[in-house]
Motif scaffolding. Structure first.
Motif, mmCIF file in Angstrom:
data_model
loop_
_atom_site.group_PDB
_atom_site.id
_atom_site.type_symbol
_atom_site.label_atom_id
_atom_site.label_comp_id
_atom_site.label_asym_id
_atom_site.label_seq_id
_atom_site.Cartn_x
_atom_site.Cartn_y
_atom_site.Cartn_z
ATOM 1 N N HIS A 70 0.841 -1.299 0.031
ATOM 2 C CA HIS A 70 -0.192 0.014 0.167
ATOM 3 C C HIS A 70 0.814 1.124 -0.099
ATOM 4 O O HIS A 70 0.484 2.424 -0.008
ATOM 5 C CB HIS A 70 -1.012 -0.020 1.361
ATOM 6 C CG HIS A 70 -0.263 0.481 2.601
ATOM 7 N ND1 HIS A 70 -0.341 1.850 3.043
ATOM 8 C CD2 HIS A 70 0.514 -0.215 3.421
ATOM 9 C CE1 HIS A 70 0.346 1.963 4.165
ATOM 10 N NE2 HIS A 70 0.892 0.702 4.123
ATOM 11 N N HIS A 71 2.004 0.953 0.193
ATOM 12 C CA HIS A 71 2.965 2.302 -0.057
ATOM 13 C C HIS A 71 4.478 2.113 -0.554
ATOM 14 O O HIS A 71 5.207 1.262 -0.031
ATOM 15 C CB HIS A 71 3.224 3.172 0.964
ATOM 16 C CG HIS A 71 4.038 4.048 1.274
ATOM 17 N ND1 HIS A 71 3.764 5.298 0.617
ATOM 18 C CD2 HIS A 71 5.596 4.338 1.375
ATOM 19 C CE1 HIS A 71 4.733 6.245 0.483
ATOM 20 N NE2 HIS A 71 5.787 5.619 0.975
ATOM 21 N N CYS A 72 4.433 2.522 -1.842
ATOM 22 C CA CYS A 72 5.605 2.319 -2.669
ATOM 23 C C CYS A 72 5.979 3.484 -3.574
ATOM 24 O O CYS A 72 4.841 4.394 -3.792
ATOM 25 C CB CYS A 72 5.767 0.956 -3.152
ATOM 26 S SG CYS A 72 4.608 0.875 -4.337
ATOM 27 N N HIS A 73 6.883 3.505 -4.321
ATOM 28 C CA HIS A 73 7.322 4.372 -5.539
ATOM 29 C C HIS A 73 7.421 3.892 -6.848
ATOM 30 O O HIS A 73 7.328 2.350 -6.880
ATOM 31 C CB HIS A 73 8.408 5.323 -5.094
ATOM 32 C CG HIS A 73 8.185 5.954 -3.441
ATOM 33 N ND1 HIS A 73 7.297 7.334 -3.563
ATOM 34 C CD2 HIS A 73 8.275 5.556 -2.335
ATOM 35 C CE1 HIS A 73 7.378 7.220 -2.151
ATOM 36 N NE2 HIS A 73 7.917 6.391 -1.662
ATOM 37 N N SER A 74 8.007 4.629 -7.859
ATOM 38 C CA SER A 74 7.890 4.103 -8.911
ATOM 39 C C SER A 74 9.477 3.323 -9.403
ATOM 40 O O SER A 74 10.210 3.822 -8.635
ATOM 41 C CB SER A 74 7.625 4.971 -10.233
ATOM 42 O OG SER A 74 7.500 4.411 -11.539
ATOM 43 N N LEU B 53 -4.574 10.250 -0.897
ATOM 44 C CA LEU B 53 -3.762 11.567 -0.746
ATOM 45 C C LEU B 53 -2.708 10.974 -0.015
ATOM 46 O O LEU B 53 -2.554 10.407 0.758
ATOM 47 C CB LEU B 53 -4.616 12.590 -0.460
ATOM 48 C CG LEU B 53 -5.629 13.060 -0.950
ATOM 49 C CD1 LEU B 53 -6.716 14.070 -0.292
ATOM 50 C CD2 LEU B 53 -5.597 13.089 -2.597
ATOM 51 N N LYS B 54 -1.502 12.030 -0.390
ATOM 52 C CA LYS B 54 -0.238 11.705 0.531
ATOM 53 C C LYS B 54 0.401 13.131 0.844
ATOM 54 O O LYS B 54 0.401 13.871 -0.085
ATOM 55 C CB LYS B 54 0.715 10.878 -0.082
ATOM 56 C CG LYS B 54 2.034 10.720 0.865
ATOM 57 C CD LYS B 54 3.365 9.954 -0.032
ATOM 58 C CE LYS B 54 4.322 9.887 0.941
ATOM 59 N NZ LYS B 54 5.605 9.437 0.373
ATOM 60 N N THR B 55 0.803 13.330 1.937
ATOM 61 C CA THR B 55 1.426 14.585 2.290
ATOM 62 C C THR B 55 2.811 14.091 2.961
ATOM 63 O O THR B 55 2.965 13.395 3.821
ATOM 64 C CB THR B 55 0.751 15.349 3.506
ATOM 65 O OG1 THR B 55 1.468 16.559 3.889
ATOM 66 C CG2 THR B 55 0.289 14.587 4.622
ATOM 67 N N LEU C 193 2.981 6.872 7.913
ATOM 68 C CA LEU C 193 3.909 6.103 7.185
ATOM 69 C C LEU C 193 5.072 5.856 7.965
ATOM 70 O O LEU C 193 5.699 6.686 8.513
ATOM 71 C CB LEU C 193 3.952 6.533 6.040
ATOM 72 C CG LEU C 193 2.926 6.647 4.939
ATOM 73 C CD1 LEU C 193 3.150 7.245 3.624
ATOM 74 C CD2 LEU C 193 2.333 5.363 4.581
ATOM 75 N N HIS C 194 5.560 4.664 8.041
ATOM 76 C CA HIS C 194 6.887 4.290 8.240
ATOM 77 C C HIS C 194 7.101 3.952 9.957
ATOM 78 O O HIS C 194 8.083 2.941 10.306
ATOM 79 C CB HIS C 194 8.103 5.412 7.816
ATOM 80 C CG HIS C 194 8.173 5.717 6.592
ATOM 81 N ND1 HIS C 194 7.524 4.756 5.453
ATOM 82 C CD2 HIS C 194 7.824 6.856 5.814
ATOM 83 C CE1 HIS C 194 7.255 5.446 4.464
ATOM 84 N NE2 HIS C 194 7.714 6.663 4.487
ATOM 85 N N GLY C 195 6.571 4.846 10.825
ATOM 86 C CA GLY C 195 6.866 4.448 12.293
ATOM 87 C C GLY C 195 8.108 4.917 12.736
ATOM 88 O O GLY C 195 8.092 5.650 13.513
ATOM 89 N N THR D 1 6.477 -2.117 1.472
ATOM 90 C CA THR D 1 7.772 -2.085 1.029
ATOM 91 C C THR D 1 8.577 -0.640 1.055
ATOM 92 O O THR D 1 9.611 -0.745 1.336
ATOM 93 C CB THR D 1 7.977 -2.891 -0.341
ATOM 94 O OG1 THR D 1 7.374 -1.824 -1.502
ATOM 95 C CG2 THR D 1 7.397 -4.098 -0.434
ATOM 96 N N ASP D 2 7.571 0.346 0.611
ATOM 97 C CA ASP D 2 8.120 1.657 0.447
ATOM 98 C C ASP D 2 9.149 1.713 -0.581
ATOM 99 O O ASP D 2 10.226 2.213 -0.439
ATOM 100 C CB ASP D 2 8.759 2.381 1.807
ATOM 101 C CG ASP D 2 9.078 3.916 1.331
ATOM 102 O OD1 ASP D 2 8.232 4.478 0.577
ATOM 103 O OD2 ASP D 2 9.785 4.473 2.137
ATOM 104 N N ALA D 3 9.283 0.747 -1.280
ATOM 105 C CA ALA D 3 10.277 0.198 -2.398
ATOM 106 C C ALA D 3 10.030 1.515 -3.494
ATOM 107 O O ALA D 3 9.381 2.035 -3.775
ATOM 108 C CB ALA D 3 10.185 -0.817 -3.160
HETATM 109 ZN ZN LIG Z 1 7.837 6.276 0.478
#
Ligand SMILES: [Zn+2]
Length: 378
Positions: A13-17, A164-166, A264-266, A318-320
């Motif tokens: 649910h959270h990653c990048h390109s 949305l993401k901030t 996100l992330h903790g 993954t926040d990959a």
């Molecule tokens: Zn990220």
């Protein structure tokens, strides 16, 4: 041991390109395994981070090559990117990605490019500060910028948008204040002048704070989840201001009570985030980046989160970014860390063995499916 819980898909649910131009050198590859941009960290210290050392061994087992950085680099070179992505996502059982495309857009595949590479669906997220940076140069006044911004968020929400993401935490921190129109107009003029002079980085606290509230109002109307970067991340972060406890006025605002807020992330605020998730119905805690960057310590942080927050409130991802290897490693290490964390809880008598896969399924998949309202094929 083979990766545990591999029968459970990861809804990432959270990653990048992915980078259009993939790393070719050891320096470029190592740079994907640190949040630092200092060459000395990348060249001298990353090879001795436990995350990197383990990654080289794991990737060598994936490629069937010698467990050295050079052999891994050579093995990845023999595969075209689309094949590497397909093989790694399939092997890691990643069933879908919720992706933030707002990072250095010129260097990364856009949504269509990413979808063409992935063997699973991609669900786009709108990064608010990137949108504001695009609109500032052409806005005529603060009121005009606000109106354009809200219009664009609404328009995005009408289309293919899942959250949305901030990244306010990166820029001016999570102590979101209230500002009057004069503050806004002054800050807008100063920022627009900076942008016209060539700088394109929004770091004006009045603008970021007010635009975030406007976006939260849209999210409340549309019931869109909002991802809030909290905790560690890129080097440009003042970590003191990324403590999610600053968010209490937002979390307690009745106008925003229906928005799922995903912290996100903790790390290093897992206890704080877990407490917020435990007491507020609309707050959720994510542990991406903590897994896999904290190596063996990630399992302890998941155990800590589970000690305070119900398993229905904790999400893994993954926040990959940049390379498919980070997706593969993140998915694999998330399952392994959940295995260790639930094993520790079981050893102390707080989980039955039969409950461990249920907890894993919530953290890897079901909680994200509920928060983002994503229905995955069975
Ligand atoms: Zn990220």
């Amino acid at each position: 041991m083979d990766a545990p819980f591999l029968e459970i898909p990861l809804l990432d649910h959270h990653c990048h390109s992915l980078l259009r131009r993939q790393p070719r050198t050891a320096h470029e590859f190592r740079a994907c395994f640190t949040e630092s941009d200092a060459a000395e960290i990348v060249d001298r210290h990353v090879p001795w981070s436990l995350f990197y050392r383990r990654a080289v061994r794991d990737l060598a087992s994936f490629f069937g090559c010698a467990a050295t950085e050079q052999a891994v680099l050579e093995a990845r070179e023999t595969r075209p990117l689309d094949r590497l992505v397909r093989e790694m996502f399939t092997d890691a059982r990643i069933a879908g990605v919720v992706v933030d495309l707002g990072l250095r857009v010129q260097d990364y595949h856009d949504l269509d490019g990413l979808r063409a590479l992935l063997p699973c669906p991609a669900f786009p997220v709108l990064r608010l500060e990137t949108l504001a940076e695009r609109l500032i140069p052409d806005a005529s006044s603060w009121r005009d910028l606000e109106a354009r911004f809200v219009g664009e968020v609404e328009r995005a929400a009408d289309g293919d948008l899942w959250a949305l993401k901030t990244i306010a935490a990166y820029r001016t921190g999570l102590a979101v204040a209230r500002w009057d129109a004069d503050d806004g107009e002054r800050a807008f003029r100063q920022t627009r002048d900076e942008f016209h002079a060539g700088r394109r980085r929004l770091q004006s606290k009045p603008l970021i704070d007010v635009l975030l509230r406007r976006a939260l109002e849209v999210a409340a109307r549309r019931r869109l989840p909002v991802q809030i970067h909290a905790g560690f991340g890129d080097r440009d972060l003042d970590l003191r201001l990324a403590n999610p406890l600053w968010l209490r006025p937002i979390i307690e605002d009745p106008a925003f009570g229906t928005i799922p807020l995903v912290l996100l992330h903790g790390h290093p605020y897992v206890r704080e985030a877990a407490w917020l998730a435990a007491v507020y119905p609309n707050v959720f805690l994510d542990l991406s980046l903590t897994v896999p960057f904290l190596a063996h310590g990630a399992a302890d942080e998941i155990a800590e989160a589970l000690a305070m927050a119900p398993a229905t409130k904790i999400l893994l991802a993954t926040d990959a970014f940049s390379i498919p290897e980070l997706f593969w490693l993140g998915a694999r290490h998330a399952r392994e860390a959940i295995w260790a964390a639930t094993g520790a809880a079981q050893a102390r008598g707080y989980l039955a063995a039969a409950e461990r896969p249920d907890v894993a399924r919530l953290l890897l998949c079901d909680n994200a499916a509920a928060v983002y309202r994503i229905a995955l094929p069975p």
